[in-house]
Write an enzyme that holds these catalytic residues in place. Structure first.
Site, mmCIF file in Angstrom:
data_model
loop_
_atom_site.group_PDB
_atom_site.id
_atom_site.type_symbol
_atom_site.label_atom_id
_atom_site.label_comp_id
_atom_site.label_asym_id
_atom_site.label_seq_id
_atom_site.Cartn_x
_atom_site.Cartn_y
_atom_site.Cartn_z
ATOM 1 N N GLY A 184 3.337 7.387 2.666
ATOM 2 C CA GLY A 184 4.260 6.617 1.847
ATOM 3 C C GLY A 184 4.527 7.220 0.479
ATOM 4 C CG HIS A 233 1.989 2.671 14.163
ATOM 5 N ND1 HIS A 233 2.376 3.634 15.067
ATOM 6 C CD2 HIS A 233 0.663 2.438 14.411
ATOM 7 C CE1 HIS A 233 1.339 3.970 15.820
ATOM 8 N NE2 HIS A 233 0.290 3.259 15.442
ATOM 9 C CD GLU A 267 -2.561 8.164 13.620
ATOM 10 O OE1 GLU A 267 -1.689 7.667 12.895
ATOM 11 O OE2 GLU A 267 -3.306 7.475 14.364
ATOM 12 N N GLY A 290 0.829 -1.192 0.000
ATOM 13 C CA GLY A 290 0.000 0.000 0.000
ATOM 14 C C GLY A 290 0.867 1.246 0.000
ATOM 15 C CB SER A 291 0.329 4.587 1.506
ATOM 16 O OG SER A 291 1.049 5.798 1.621
ATOM 17 C CD GLU A 334 -12.285 32.317 2.668
ATOM 18 O OE1 GLU A 334 -11.415 32.348 3.559
ATOM 19 O OE2 GLU A 334 -12.153 32.905 1.586
ATOM 20 C CD GLN A 351 -7.388 -2.518 10.394
ATOM 21 O OE1 GLN A 351 -6.566 -1.775 10.917
ATOM 22 N NE2 GLN A 351 -8.132 -2.153 9.363
ATOM 23 C CG ASP A 399 1.481 7.825 14.725
ATOM 24 O OD1 ASP A 399 1.991 8.639 13.936
ATOM 25 O OD2 ASP A 399 0.671 6.959 14.367
#
Length: 338
Positions: A133, A107, A194, A25-26, A226, A83, A190
């Protein structure tokens, strides 16, 4: 605080290793491609039915099933959703680890909250880039890098820190700077960032601002520009030079208005709630809540996603972003990992 750079790290500590990156993934695509282009021996581990299998092969990487990758490798980086870690680890990683192998994480969640407890003869390290990533990949291609955190949880080999630094160098992070921490501090800061600021606090502030203007009768398109569109421009100023850079760059009217009105929004009650959120992270109650949510099939998350997707700001923004053709070109490039 010591910051490590290129001269502090050597790829030699990974040169004779067989490296498996689980996930594409990323973060997974960035780590795998950057390490490969740094001259290291890398494969990608995926489910055989994964739609990313062909993407990884098309990028020139050997792809194996997770079990095959773990059996082949002696350094395994788990870059799957938090998960998924425990189930994959229990069934497809732990049975095939050998003494002296190295487990790596992007992580600290599953190690810190003891969802994964490797045996004492396994090296355990973390390399956590402080960016998405796609930026890890893009800056590497440009000859630069993003800052990373490293940490060592278990070190039977005595060289796990050097391996973590080598990994950071392989993905380009030692060009920007690498800071050593531990799994606890990385995980808790972290999660708090978030929830309280980056993904939770900022989103609620944007939604509340948009709603206030729209309900007051202003065109929702103006409210979007805005409260959502210009947020990126302000965050770029924070990124480039902190609060003072932002205040220097905006008008005196904006600076004075922000400095005098901002504290009326972030009150003592807000700060109390932030401390409560931090406590829930520190005592493990958020982790328990999230793990139980995932075991139940993520019903609450699905409902919250549906609610967010149905907001007026999302439909208005979707139409306005059609004016911004450069966004679609950038997103398409990043989808294929270039």
């Amino acid at each position: 605080m010591k910051v490590y750079y290129d001269s502090d790290a050597s790829l030699d500590y990974l040169q004779d290793k067989k490296i498996a990156v689980l996930g594409f993934g990323s973060q997974g695509h960035a780590h795998a491609l950057n390490l490969k282009e740094s001259g290291l021996n890398v494969c990608v581990g995926l489910r055989q039915t994964s739609p990313r299998w062909q993407l990884a092969e098309a990028a020139g990487l050997p792809v194996k099933t997770v079990v095959e990758a773990v059996k082949w490798a002696n350094v395994i980086m788990i870059l799957l959703p938090d998960q998924s870690h425990k189930d994959v680890y229990d069934k497809e990683i732990a049975p095939y680890l050998n003494p002296g192998d190295t487990l790596a994480f992007g992580h600290g969640f599953n190690i810190h909250y003891k969802q994964i407890v490797p045996s004492a003869d396994i090296n355990v390290m973390m390399i956590a880039p402080k960016s998405p990533g796609h930026l890890v990949r893009r800056t590497f291609i440009e000859g630069a890098g993003v800052p990373s955190l490293i940490a060592v949880h278990q070190d039977p080999s005595g060289v796990t820190k050097q391996m973590a630094l080598a990994w950071a160098k392989g993905i380009g992070s030692t060009k920007a700077g690498v800071i050593e921490t531990n799994f606890k501090n990385e995980t808790e800061t972290d999660l708090f960032g978030e929830q309280a600021v980056l993904c939770g606090g900022s989103a609620e502030l944007i939604k509340a601002g948009f709603q206030t203007l729209a309900e007051a009768g202003y065109p929702p398109e103006l409210a979007y520009f805005e409260c959502m569109h210009e947020m990126k421009l302000i965050v770029d100023l924070y990124y480039e030079g902190g609060l003072s850079r932002m205040n220097y760059s905006v008008s005196d009217t904006a600076e004075y208005g922000g400095l005098t009105r901002g504290p009326r929004l972030i009150t003592d009650e807000t700060r109390k709630e932030m401390k409560k959120i931090l406590t829930e992270i520190q005592d493990g109650s958020f982790a328990k809540e999230f793990i139980e949510e995932c075991r139940a099939g993520q019903p609450k998350l699905a409902e919250l996603r549906k609610e967010t997707n149905g907001l007026l700001i999302e439909s208005v923004g979707g139409n306005l972003r059609k004016m911004m053709s450069w966004l679609f070109k950038k997103n398409k490039r990043e989808e294929v990992g270039v």
